[in-house]
Scaffold this motif. Structure first.
Motif, short mmCIF file in Angstrom:
data_model
loop_
_atom_site.label_atom_id
_atom_site.label_comp_id
_atom_site.label_asym_id
_atom_site.label_seq_id
_atom_site.Cartn_x
_atom_site.Cartn_y
_atom_site.Cartn_z
N ILE A 6 1.01 -1.22 0.07
CA ILE A 6 0.00 -0.01 0.03
C ILE A 6 0.91 1.31 -0.05
CG2 ILE A 6 -1.84 1.20 1.18
CD1 ILE A 6 -2.77 -1.35 2.13
N GLY A 9 4.98 4.87 -4.06
CA GLY A 9 5.98 5.95 -4.35
C GLY A 9 7.30 5.29 -4.56
N GLY A 12 7.38 2.17 -2.31
CA GLY A 12 6.45 1.25 -2.58
C GLY A 12 6.24 0.65 -3.82
N VAL A 29 -1.25 -1.11 -4.17
CA VAL A 29 -2.42 -0.14 -3.93
C VAL A 29 -2.00 1.37 -3.67
CG1 VAL A 29 -4.52 -0.19 -2.59
CG2 VAL A 29 -3.45 -2.27 -2.91
N ASP A 30 -2.66 2.07 -4.61
CA ASP A 30 -2.16 3.56 -4.30
C ASP A 30 -3.59 4.36 -4.37
OD1 ASP A 30 0.61 5.15 -3.91
OD2 ASP A 30 -1.34 6.56 -4.74
N ILE A 31 -3.80 5.56 -3.88
CA ILE A 31 -4.82 6.44 -4.20
C ILE A 31 -4.63 7.24 -5.22
CG2 ILE A 31 -5.78 6.47 -1.74
CD1 ILE A 31 -4.27 9.16 -1.37
N TYR A 69 -8.49 -1.14 -2.37
CA TYR A 69 -8.01 -1.91 -1.30
C TYR A 69 -8.49 -3.40 -1.43
CZ TYR A 69 -5.58 1.89 1.54
OH TYR A 69 -4.89 2.70 1.85
N THR A 84 5.28 9.54 5.50
CA THR A 84 5.66 9.84 7.39
C THR A 84 6.11 11.24 7.25
OG1 THR A 84 7.25 8.47 7.30
CG2 THR A 84 5.26 7.53 7.85
N ALA A 96 -1.24 9.64 6.84
CA ALA A 96 -1.33 8.64 5.81
C ALA A 96 -1.25 7.20 6.45
CB ALA A 96 -0.32 8.92 4.68
N ALA A 99 -4.76 6.51 8.03
CA ALA A 99 -5.78 6.42 7.12
C ALA A 99 -5.66 4.88 6.25
CB ALA A 99 -5.82 7.52 6.17
N SER A 121 7.17 1.95 6.13
CA SER A 121 7.59 3.18 6.28
C SER A 121 8.22 3.44 7.62
CB SER A 121 6.26 3.90 6.48
OG SER A 121 5.50 4.01 5.36
N GLU A 159 17.84 7.02 -2.58
CA GLU A 159 17.21 7.36 -4.01
C GLU A 159 18.34 7.44 -5.03
OE1 GLU A 159 14.82 10.70 -3.89
OE2 GLU A 159 13.65 9.99 -2.23
N CYS A 269 14.60 12.24 3.47
CA CYS A 269 14.70 11.45 4.59
C CYS A 269 15.39 12.00 5.95
CB CYS A 269 15.10 9.97 4.39
SG CYS A 269 14.30 9.04 3.24
N LYS A 272 13.90 15.21 7.77
CA LYS A 272 12.43 14.75 8.39
C LYS A 272 12.71 13.59 9.45
CE LYS A 272 10.13 10.98 5.76
NZ LYS A 272 10.07 9.98 6.88
N ASP A 273 13.85 12.73 9.23
CA ASP A 273 13.84 11.74 10.40
C ASP A 273 14.64 12.20 11.56
OD1 ASP A 273 12.54 10.02 8.57
OD2 ASP A 273 14.10 9.06 7.90
N1 LIG Z 1 12.19 7.80 -0.28
C1 LIG Z 1 13.27 7.10 0.06
O1 LIG Z 1 14.51 6.98 -0.35
C2 LIG Z 1 13.05 6.12 1.39
C3 LIG Z 1 13.89 5.20 1.88
C4 LIG Z 1 13.68 4.39 3.00
C5 LIG Z 1 12.39 4.62 3.43
N2 LIG Z 1 11.44 5.49 3.21
C6 LIG Z 1 10.25 6.01 4.09
O2 LIG Z 1 9.39 5.23 3.21
C7 LIG Z 1 8.22 5.73 3.55
C8 LIG Z 1 7.41 6.06 1.90
O3 LIG Z 1 8.37 7.10 1.45
P1 LIG Z 1 8.18 7.50 -0.20
O4 LIG Z 1 9.44 8.20 -0.50
O5 LIG Z 1 8.10 5.88 -0.82
O6 LIG Z 1 7.10 8.12 -0.22
P2 LIG Z 1 6.35 8.80 -1.39
O7 LIG Z 1 5.68 10.12 -1.13
O8 LIG Z 1 7.13 8.65 -2.55
O9 LIG Z 1 5.06 7.73 -1.87
C9 LIG Z 1 3.95 7.38 -0.90
C10 LIG Z 1 2.80 7.08 -1.89
O10 LIG Z 1 1.73 6.76 -1.17
C11 LIG Z 1 0.38 7.02 -1.45
N3 LIG Z 1 -0.61 7.11 -0.50
C12 LIG Z 1 -0.61 8.25 0.22
N4 LIG Z 1 -1.74 8.00 1.02
C13 LIG Z 1 -2.39 6.77 0.87
C14 LIG Z 1 -3.41 5.93 1.21
N5 LIG Z 1 -4.07 6.38 2.17
N6 LIG Z 1 -3.68 4.60 0.64
C15 LIG Z 1 -2.82 4.43 -0.59
N7 LIG Z 1 -1.75 5.17 -0.94
C16 LIG Z 1 -1.46 6.37 -0.27
C17 LIG Z 1 0.86 8.21 -2.38
O11 LIG Z 1 -0.22 8.45 -3.32
C18 LIG Z 1 2.34 8.06 -2.81
O12 LIG Z 1 2.02 7.38 -4.15
C19 LIG Z 1 8.38 6.74 4.21
O13 LIG Z 1 7.96 6.73 5.59
C20 LIG Z 1 9.88 7.47 4.18
O14 LIG Z 1 10.35 7.90 5.09
C21 LIG Z 1 11.84 6.42 2.13
#
Ligand SMILES: NC(=O)c1ccc[n+]([C@@H]2O[C@H](COP(=O)([O-])OP(=O)(O)OC[C@H]3O[C@@H](n4cnc5c(N)ncnc54)[C@H](O)[C@@H]3O)[C@@H](O)[C@H]2O)c1
Ligand SMILES: O=c1ccn([C@@H]2O[C@H](COP(=O)(O)OP(=O)(O)O[C@H]3O[C@H](CO)[C@@H](O)[C@H](O)[C@H]3O)[C@@H](O)[C@H]2O)c(=O)[nH]1
Length: 430
Positions: A6, A9, A12, A29-31, A69, A84, A96, A99, A121, A159, A269, A272-273
């Protein structure tokens, strides 16, 4: 196994495509309907080397995406890869996650057999056990540890190298509290463990797994800030900080990675972390002094760079090129990029700013629509009074005669990437 992820991004989508590559049947699954459409059409919704190929190979077969879902009902386990972000005060915003946990719970009410829910997350300690689990219980009418289990599996990918990092991890951390959950996690991760050549698998509790993620990022961010602190001292004494940091990195107890001094850390990251774990510590009455100092040093590096410019001239009315807009090379992501405070301060000081980045220009244009953007570093330098280098893109190392087109040849290098040459008023930040 059949897995649902779920949130689709950076994390996921990468995790889903890689699990499909490892042989699992995966549904995202994404919104966001655009993201869902993109994955189903075989296109990665984000730019990551190697991801397009994986999505193209597995979409329509072992990988699909949906906004519904209900898709989780046909899977054995669900990973939560939701954002987050930070609240105003730096604390974690679990909106998020809450939800998604509620939607997942409502859906799981209709599932008869066992299900595992895994937090992917980055969340502060106790979130999985005290926020996610209870929300799913409430919405599903089921009992954690009985009808379903909860687990935590932090992600360490970077990234720009997300696929490579996921498929070749230094370690895999699995947090859970029941044998059944660990058995399920073992089955999910067995193909990855085999492919990655048996990396260490750390089995621990969910709160420990949550804290391992923060400790990892806090340590790396602090290591860079300590390198910057030391490099700032070096500068005061006219000592070459690169020679110093390279030398200490040879001590195996220190190690050479994440000792790159300069403008500091940005990205989605580290800022915010560090903020979230500092806020979490304070909520329990503990003041994390070293971590706060790491943040303070990081916040001050852009100011130090602007001070070096101010030593030359007042930027009011001057044309200043900012080279590098992304938070690090290899990505178009500008979130918390160190270029942002530079540009913000320059604009406030009345400078005429021109930005250049090989891939991040459009993202920065959304943030600063009113500054100029150049289509090459060479163009950005034409008639500029100063150039500030904010990101260590390789192409900046090759800049040479392009500097001749500047009005005043002031170059302040925030990443020690530009090659020094005669005729430049060059100064490195560290
Ligand atoms: N980006 C990184 O390099 C990285 C690395 C390790 C950990 N993280 C952690 O992983 C988590 C996700 O980060 P990200 O960078 O992939 O975020 P992101 O913003 O790129 O992706 C999040 C996705 O969740 C979707 N979403 C939001 N609310 C939703 C819901 N209720 N139901 C379904 N989908 C929903 C959004 O549409 C979006 O596509 C965070 O906690 C982040 O700290 C990120
Ligand atoms: O020696 C160094 C190394 C990095 N940086 C800066 O640090 C920031 C973060 O870089 P990096 O860690 O490569 O990028 P991220 O993709 O943000 O990855 C970090 O954050 C992710 C999200 O939590 C974690 O999964 C990764 O393990 C962790 O490295 C960037 O601004 C870099 O310019 C430096 O200033 N000096």
């Amino acid at each position: 196994m059949k897995l649902s992820i779920i949130g689709s991004g950076y994390v996921g989508t990468t995790v889903a495509a890689c699990f499909a590559e490892l042989g699992h049947d995966v549904v995202n699954v994404d919104i966001d309907e655009d993201i869902v459409r993109s994955i189903n059409a075989g296109n990665a919704p984000i730019h990551e080397p190697g991801l397009d190929e994986l999505v193209e190979t597995h979409a329509g077969d072992r990988l699909r995406a949906t906004t519904d879902y209900e898709a989780v009902l046909d899977t054995d386990a669900t990973f939560l890869a939701l954002p987050t972000p930070s609240n105003e005060d730096g604390s974690i915003d679990l909106g998020a996650m809450k939800a998604a946990a509620a939607s997942l719970g409502e859906t799981l009410a209709a599932k008869d057999d066992y299900h595992l829910v895994v937090t992917k997350s980055t969340v502060v300690p106790t979130t999985t056990a005290e926020v996610i689990g209870p929300r799913i219980e409430e919405a599903s009418g089921k009992t954690v540890g009985d009808d379903f289990d909860i687990a935590m599996n932090p992600e360490f990918l970077r990234e720009g190298t997300a696929v490579e990092d996921f498929l070749g991890p230094d370690k895999i951390v699995l947090g859970a509290s029941t044998e059944r959950a660990f058995d399920c996690l073992d089955e999910i991760f067995a193909p990855l463990v085999e492919r990655a050549g048996n990396p260490p698998v750390v089995k621990t509790g969910t709160s420990e797994a949550e804290m391992i993620k923060y400790a990892n990022n806090a340590f790396l961010a602090s290591k860079i800030s300590l390198a910057n602190d030391l490099a700032n001292i070096c500068k005061e004494f006219g000592v070459d900080s690169t020679e110093v940091l390279d030398a200490i990195g040879l001590d195996s107890r220190i190690g050479s990675s994440f000792l790159g001094a300069g403008l500091g850390w940005g990205g989605s990251c580290f800022p915010k972390d560090t903020a979230a774990i500092i806020a979490a510590a304070r909520s329990r009455g503990y003041e994390p002094r070293v971590l706060q100092a790491a943040v303070d040093v990081n916040d001050e590096q852009p100011t130090r760079m602007l001070d070096l410019l101010a030593d030359r001239f007042d930027p009011d009315g001057k044309r200043v090129a900012v080279l590098g807009l992304s938070f690090k090379p290899g990505t178009d992501d500008i979130r918390e990029s160190r270029a942002i405070p530079l540009i913000q301060n320059l604009v406030e000081a009345g400078a005429d700013v021109v930005g250049y980045d090989p891939v991040a220009t459009e993202n920065m244009r959304e943030h600063f629509p009113d500054i100029d953007y150049a289509s090459s570093a060479a163009d950005a330098l034409v008639d500029a009074d100063a150039a500030l280098v904010a990101t260590d893109w390789d192409e900046f190392a090759a800049l040479d005669s392009e500097f001749d087109e500047m009005r005043e040849r002031v170059v302040i290098d925030g990443r020690r990437i530009v090659t020094r040459r005669d005729g430049l008023d060059y100064e490195s930040l560290v």
